[in-house]
Design a protein around this motif. Sequence first.
Motif, mmCIF file in Angstrom:
data_model
loop_
_atom_site.group_PDB
_atom_site.id
_atom_site.type_symbol
_atom_site.label_atom_id
_atom_site.label_comp_id
_atom_site.label_asym_id
_atom_site.label_seq_id
_atom_site.Cartn_x
_atom_site.Cartn_y
_atom_site.Cartn_z
ATOM 1 N N SER A 1 15.042 18.818 -26.244
ATOM 2 C CA SER A 1 14.928 18.556 -24.872
ATOM 3 C C SER A 1 14.004 19.389 -24.081
ATOM 4 N N ASP A 2 13.247 20.129 -24.786
ATOM 5 C CA ASP A 2 12.207 20.850 -24.268
ATOM 6 C C ASP A 2 10.834 19.818 -24.060
ATOM 7 N N GLU A 3 10.676 18.931 -25.194
ATOM 8 C CA GLU A 3 9.818 18.158 -25.038
ATOM 9 C C GLU A 3 10.050 17.047 -24.182
ATOM 10 N N MET A 4 11.264 16.727 -23.866
ATOM 11 C CA MET A 4 11.750 15.722 -23.022
ATOM 12 C C MET A 4 11.371 16.117 -21.542
ATOM 13 N N ARG A 5 11.619 17.493 -21.071
ATOM 14 C CA ARG A 5 11.467 18.171 -20.091
ATOM 15 C C ARG A 5 9.990 18.062 -19.679
ATOM 16 N N ARG A 6 9.091 18.278 -20.686
ATOM 17 C CA ARG A 6 7.773 18.553 -20.614
ATOM 18 C C ARG A 6 7.313 17.093 -20.182
#
Length: 338
Positions: free
Chosen positions: A16-21
């Motif tokens: 999820s963090d990577e997708m947000r980034r």
Amino acid sequence: MDSQHPAMANDESVSSDEMRRWRTEELASIQEERDFRARELQWRKEDIQQRHLENARWIWYKYVEKNRRDVEEKAEQLKAISSLSALIAGFAVVALVELEFEPEDNPEALIALYAVSTAITVALMTNAMVTCSLMLAAILKNGKLYVSSEEETEFMIRCKKFATTHRRGDGPPVPKRTFQLFWASRCEADWKTAFRFFSMGVPSFMINVVFASWLKFEYSLVTCATVTGVMGVSLLVWLFHHHSWAPYLVNRGKYGLSAALDASTVDGLYSGLPFDWHAPPNGVFRTESHARTEAGTWRKSRDPRFMDNKWMGIGTAQGTEGEFAGESPTNSKGEMVD
């Protein structure tokens, strides 16, 4: 199984963090692309404005060069007629002073004819010389006024208006005050008068030589007849060449070369910007509306009610402001009257 749940939760959190980034980077990239496109459109707009400015300057430089050529052309023809007039008048005066003959051996009528022919020759040539000299001084002084900084500024403002309000088929602006209009309204009549004086002065000078020969060689009939015959042949040659070349000097625009283009050909060549920046040849119009407008202007210029106005026609459509190049009334200074 329970030990795997924290690991899976941790993986989902990392994902999820990577997708947000990635999403943030993608949004930033999209915004950067939008900014670049906006700057590109601004650059394109500035480039178009710069091209309009270059077109306007090119047209202005074309009129500046034409003004220079017109002034030089008129100055040279005025110099030529003035110099020849002064030369012939000088010959006539010298002949009058230096000629020696026996008054008692010549009839009084012949002496009177010689004196009168000398006076007519000197009068005609002197008037032609003075008129041409004054006109020469006037055009050399006023010729540069039509390409001054003020005229350039006004022309550039009209070009900007043409670029912003242009419609398909409109013609480019032309200077309102030109040397050509000044010459046509102020100098043309005086030039024709001076040239007429010169044209009458040359035959008068030849006749004066004939009278002088009869006074000088009154004792030799053969000599007098020979001089009379030579001057008669010279007069015929003069009349032939005068008839052949004089119309090119006094009939403005009547004997010039004309462009072999019709309106349909020009309509096919000119199709909006940037071609509308170029003025069509004289007498040729891009659109039917321009031709109708020019026809109405010509009929108005032939109307007796408007014959007092000095209409200078060079046949080029003005365009956006509903004016025609050189088709407006002018005052004595060559300025177009609104």
